[in-house]
Design a protein around this motif. Sequence first.
Motif, short mmCIF file in Angstrom:
data_model
loop_
_atom_site.label_atom_id
_atom_site.label_comp_id
_atom_site.label_asym_id
_atom_site.label_seq_id
_atom_site.Cartn_x
_atom_site.Cartn_y
_atom_site.Cartn_z
N VAL A 265 -23.18 26.32 20.46
CA VAL A 265 -22.20 25.90 19.22
C VAL A 265 -21.86 24.43 19.83
O VAL A 265 -21.76 23.56 19.12
N GLU A 266 -21.92 24.29 21.13
CA GLU A 266 -21.47 22.79 21.74
C GLU A 266 -21.95 22.70 23.05
O GLU A 266 -21.81 23.42 23.93
N SER A 267 -22.62 21.44 23.42
CA SER A 267 -22.85 21.06 24.73
C SER A 267 -21.92 19.86 25.22
O SER A 267 -21.55 19.03 24.22
N ALA A 268 -21.48 19.88 26.46
CA ALA A 268 -20.50 18.90 27.18
C ALA A 268 -21.02 17.61 27.00
O ALA A 268 -20.31 16.58 27.00
N THR A 269 -22.34 17.37 27.12
CA THR A 269 -22.91 15.66 26.99
C THR A 269 -23.44 15.47 25.72
O THR A 269 -23.61 14.42 25.34
N GLN A 270 -23.95 16.46 24.86
CA GLN A 270 -24.73 16.16 23.68
C GLN A 270 -23.98 16.74 22.38
O GLN A 270 -24.28 16.59 21.18
N GLY A 271 -22.64 17.01 22.66
CA GLY A 271 -21.95 17.28 21.35
C GLY A 271 -22.32 18.67 20.68
O GLY A 271 -22.83 19.51 21.32
N VAL A 272 -21.51 18.90 19.46
CA VAL A 272 -21.83 19.92 18.74
C VAL A 272 -23.19 20.22 18.24
O VAL A 272 -24.21 19.40 18.18
N GLU B 145 -14.12 18.70 13.84
CA GLU B 145 -15.36 18.37 13.80
C GLU B 145 -15.61 18.37 12.15
O GLU B 145 -15.15 19.14 11.43
N SER B 146 -16.08 17.15 11.57
CA SER B 146 -16.06 16.87 10.16
C SER B 146 -17.62 16.69 9.90
O SER B 146 -18.38 15.95 10.40
N ARG B 147 -18.04 17.16 8.39
CA ARG B 147 -19.27 16.86 7.85
C ARG B 147 -19.25 17.10 6.26
O ARG B 147 -18.34 18.11 5.89
N PRO B 148 -20.02 16.62 5.58
CA PRO B 148 -20.16 16.97 4.17
C PRO B 148 -20.57 18.42 3.98
O PRO B 148 -21.28 18.93 4.76
N THR B 149 -20.09 19.09 2.88
CA THR B 149 -20.31 20.55 2.81
C THR B 149 -21.70 20.70 2.04
O THR B 149 -22.31 21.56 2.39
N GLY B 150 -21.97 19.78 1.48
CA GLY B 150 -23.57 19.80 0.64
C GLY B 150 -23.60 20.56 -0.50
O GLY B 150 -24.65 20.96 -1.22
N ARG B 151 -22.31 20.93 -1.11
CA ARG B 151 -21.99 21.74 -1.98
C ARG B 151 -21.94 20.78 -3.40
O ARG B 151 -22.43 21.05 -4.57
N ARG B 152 -20.83 19.96 -3.15
CA ARG B 152 -20.32 19.10 -4.47
C ARG B 152 -20.15 17.80 -3.65
O ARG B 152 -19.64 17.69 -2.59
N ALA B 153 -20.32 16.72 -4.46
CA ALA B 153 -20.41 15.44 -4.01
C ALA B 153 -18.78 15.00 -3.43
O ALA B 153 -17.71 15.59 -4.15
N TRP B 154 -18.75 14.46 -2.37
CA TRP B 154 -17.59 13.91 -1.65
C TRP B 154 -16.61 15.11 -1.19
O TRP B 154 -15.42 14.94 -1.19
N GLU B 155 -17.14 16.37 -1.17
CA GLU B 155 -16.43 17.28 -0.48
C GLU B 155 -16.83 17.42 1.05
O GLU B 155 -17.85 17.24 1.35
N THR C 136 -25.91 25.21 13.90
CA THR C 136 -24.72 26.48 14.07
C THR C 136 -23.83 26.20 13.03
O THR C 136 -23.32 27.09 12.44
N LEU C 137 -22.97 25.23 13.07
CA LEU C 137 -21.89 24.66 12.05
C LEU C 137 -22.43 24.96 10.89
O LEU C 137 -21.69 25.59 10.11
N ASP C 138 -23.44 24.39 10.39
CA ASP C 138 -23.89 24.58 9.14
C ASP C 138 -24.17 25.92 8.65
O ASP C 138 -23.99 26.32 7.31
N ALA C 139 -24.74 26.67 9.36
CA ALA C 139 -25.21 28.08 8.98
C ALA C 139 -23.66 28.80 8.71
O ALA C 139 -24.20 29.69 7.94
N PHE C 140 -22.72 28.64 9.15
CA PHE C 140 -21.75 29.25 8.79
C PHE C 140 -21.00 28.90 7.61
O PHE C 140 -20.56 29.85 6.94
N LEU C 141 -21.38 28.04 6.94
CA LEU C 141 -21.11 27.63 5.56
C LEU C 141 -21.52 28.76 4.65
O LEU C 141 -20.67 28.72 3.59
N GLU C 142 -22.71 29.37 4.89
CA GLU C 142 -23.26 30.21 3.97
C GLU C 142 -23.36 31.66 4.76
O GLU C 142 -23.95 32.45 3.88
N SER C 143 -22.70 31.73 5.60
CA SER C 143 -22.60 33.15 6.46
C SER C 143 -21.37 33.82 6.13
O SER C 143 -20.28 33.21 6.53
N GLU C 144 -21.44 35.26 6.10
CA GLU C 144 -19.96 35.92 6.49
C GLU C 144 -20.04 36.57 7.69
O GLU C 144 -18.86 37.50 7.78
#
Length: 372
Positions: A150-157, A318-328, A161-169
């Motif tokens: 999920v995260e590297s000390a030198t290369q970040g997130v 950490e922030s990122r677009p959800t990819g579901r709706r515009a500007w969310e 992995t984060l994106d997969a959680f948007l669609e997983s339970e």
Amino acid sequence: MTTSGPPTAAPRTLVELRTLIDAIDERILALLNERARIAAEVGEHKRAAQPSAPFHVPAREREILARLEALAAGPFPREAIRPVFQEIMSACLSLERPLRVAFLGPEGAFSQQAVKYQFGLSAHALPQRSIAAVFHAVEGGQTDYGVVPVESATQGVVDPTLDAFLESELRVVAEILLPLELALLVHHDVDRAAVRRVYAQPELLRQCERWLSANLPQATPLVASSATEAARLAREDPEGAAIAPDVAARLFDLRIAAEGVQDAGGDATRFWVLGRKPSTRSGKDRTSLVVSVKDGPGVLLRVLEPLARRGVNLTRIESRPTGRRAWEYAFFLDLEGHETDEAVAAALADLRAVSAGVKLLGSYPRAEPLAR
């Protein structure tokens, strides 16, 4: 007139000491067999009482390890207690059924080291071709758990992995912090001085520049696509060596010629353990969640204000677009505490009132970095 004290016992000979060690080893083996028999009885009781109950209980393992570490009085190293008893518990659990753990492959990758650390050598580590495939293996019941970076000390997130959680339970049930530990792997009959080529991923070559310059100045660094590929190339090259995790040595029948070849201050990786059921409170927990918001003025303040008001410490955002709706947008947050803690529960309720949605990824025991 002089008096003498009791006679001093003669120092034990090397043969006597080795005989004592042999006898102790036999006692340890007998106790391990006794523990395994009792563990098998525990499994039978659990199946009889609750046939559908999970056979693996992480909270019980944490209790055992914490109790044994608290009893440590030396001279056996305290830091060795966890790995020793982790292997004992892993082996005993395998008598009931080995744990199946999906990880981001191929075999020999750093994720496999994380599986070995968390679940022991008796677990069945099953490599997957992608992070999404790890999620699918756990969701579909093909494996009991999954391990993903999920995260590297030198290369970040790690974005996938984060994106997969948007669609997983799935839930995060544990975290693992592993320092970058690299080894030099060579053929069994090759001396280090005879190495002429060193294969490694570009990033791993960079992590070992000073060590290679000081210890293998005669060798030419060559790029490989992965640590596993580096080990394969070294196996095919009589004068070749690989920079890779030590687990690759067993996979490719190579010898570990040197350990800890990474330069000081190297990388470390944080892994999440994926499960289908939430983790119980340990008292030293972290909570990860996703907060979805519409873009606009003051949106970050609306996310942070409830945490500050409730006294909940934010350790990562950490922030990122959800990819579901515009500007969310989705904010991925790590908080100190468990979802059942009063302050955390109140902060989550406040967040739900001011956001488009809150998704709890999991509350799980905080991992401590491993000593190098």
